[in-house]
Design an enzyme around this catalytic site. Structure first.
Site, mmCIF file in Angstrom:
data_model
loop_
_atom_site.group_PDB
_atom_site.id
_atom_site.type_symbol
_atom_site.label_atom_id
_atom_site.label_comp_id
_atom_site.label_asym_id
_atom_site.label_seq_id
_atom_site.Cartn_x
_atom_site.Cartn_y
_atom_site.Cartn_z
ATOM 1 C CB ILE A 248 -0.931 -0.011 1.232
ATOM 2 C CG1 ILE A 248 -1.883 -1.210 1.146
ATOM 3 C CG2 ILE A 248 -1.693 1.299 1.357
ATOM 4 C CD1 ILE A 248 -2.620 -1.508 2.444
ATOM 5 C CG LEU A 249 2.120 2.871 -3.501
ATOM 6 C CD1 LEU A 249 2.189 3.507 -4.889
ATOM 7 C CD2 LEU A 249 3.514 2.441 -3.044
ATOM 8 C CG ASP B 293 -8.138 -1.785 -4.340
ATOM 9 O OD1 ASP B 293 -7.093 -1.575 -4.971
ATOM 10 O OD2 ASP B 293 -8.309 -2.795 -3.630
ATOM 11 C CG ASN C 6 -3.855 -0.950 -8.403
ATOM 12 O OD1 ASN C 6 -2.909 -1.746 -8.528
ATOM 13 N ND2 ASN C 6 -4.936 -1.256 -7.695
ATOM 14 C CG HIS D 119 -8.827 -4.272 -7.741
ATOM 15 N ND1 HIS D 119 -8.085 -4.637 -6.625
ATOM 16 C CD2 HIS D 119 -10.082 -4.702 -7.521
ATOM 17 C CE1 HIS D 119 -8.887 -5.266 -5.775
ATOM 18 N NE2 HIS D 119 -10.100 -5.315 -6.289
HETATM 19 C C1 GAR Z 1 -3.493 -9.170 -11.223
HETATM 20 O O1 GAR Z 1 -4.620 -9.998 -11.340
HETATM 21 C C2 GAR Z 1 -3.880 -7.846 -10.601
HETATM 22 O O2 GAR Z 1 -5.161 -7.417 -10.951
HETATM 23 C C3 GAR Z 1 -3.804 -8.183 -9.143
HETATM 24 O O3 GAR Z 1 -2.675 -8.997 -9.024
HETATM 25 C C4 GAR Z 1 -2.507 -9.743 -10.219
HETATM 26 C C5 GAR Z 1 -1.071 -9.611 -10.678
HETATM 27 O O4 GAR Z 1 -0.787 -10.556 -11.655
HETATM 28 N N1 GAR Z 1 -3.689 -7.010 -8.354
HETATM 29 C C6 GAR Z 1 -4.204 -6.898 -7.146
HETATM 30 O O5 GAR Z 1 -4.795 -7.786 -6.580
HETATM 31 C C7 GAR Z 1 -3.985 -5.549 -6.483
HETATM 32 N N2 GAR Z 1 -4.619 -5.488 -5.217
HETATM 33 P P1 GAR Z 1 0.568 -10.474 -12.482
HETATM 34 O O6 GAR Z 1 1.730 -10.357 -11.494
HETATM 35 O O7 GAR Z 1 0.612 -11.764 -13.222
HETATM 36 O O8 GAR Z 1 0.487 -9.290 -13.409
#
Ligand code: GAR
Length: 201
Positions: A99-100, A152, A114, A116
């Protein structure tokens, strides 16, 4: 391009599949005026750093206390220094699980996005895909938003819907959401670089 390249940094903690989607789009000239200058991870040996290495982009592990969710104190300063040195126009959080807080956000105003894995404002925080699946929603998806101090909670830039169908298991839904992310993120980054999506005032 007559446009100035949009200097872009990617931060992540995980597999790096979204980062790979961005780098592959860049190779295919589908990332507009984006220049990916560096990729940083708080997790040593993470997939995202391997993706960076295989694409010959500058990359580095930067420490972040693994026992806390927030980036703070000395760690936060180290991140601020590394990011500032790259003089970024855009910072992409692609699976960055820290968390930034205000100090870092204030250093890069209106320049952090970001991705999500839900249709925000539904299913904020961790476990979004599973929570949506378990609740039985019929449409979920992914969201790209500007980052502010609310988790988020920043202004939404773009979303892609994903259907959950009878008989889907969690893995199928997750795979569909990831596929949607891998299309949406390069589009948004490209459009930001070309001025088709405005940066906030
Ligand atoms: C992605 O699904 C992204 O939406 C999620 O992490 C995954 C990263 O996948 N992000 C979060 O949950 C942020 N809270 P990746 O490393 O394969 O790109």
């Amino acid at each position: 391009y007559t446009l100035r390249p949009m200097r872009t940094i990617i931060l992540g903690s995980g597999k790096g599949t979204n980062t790979k989607a961005l780098l592959d789009a860049a190779i295919q000239n589908q990332l507009g005026a984006t220049e990916i200058v560096a990729i940083y991870s708080d997790v040593a040996g993470s997939g995202i750093l391997e993706v960076a290495q295989s694409h010959e982009v500058a990359f580095r592990h930067i420490n972040a206390n693994p026992t806390t969710a927030k980036l703070s104190g000395k760690d936060e300063q180290a991140w601020i220094e590394a990011l500032s040195a790259d003089n970024p126009d855009l910072i992409v959080l692609a699976g960055f699980m820290k968390i930034l807080q205000k100090p870092i956000l204030d250093c890069f105003p209106n320049s952090i996005i970001n991705i999500h894995p839900s249709l925000l404002p539904s299913f904020k925080g961790l476990g979004s895909i599973e929570n949506a699946y378990k609740l039985g929603v019929k449409i979920t998806g992914c969201t790209i938003h500007w980052v502010n101090t609310e988790i988020d909670g920043g202004k939404i830039i773009a979303q892609a819907p994903v259907r959950i169908m009878e008989g889907d298991d969690l893995e199928m839904v997750a795979a569909r959401i990831h596929a949607a992310e891998h299309m949406l993120l390069p589009w948004v980054v490209s459009d930001l670089s070309l001025g088709n999506i405005p940066f906030p005032e």
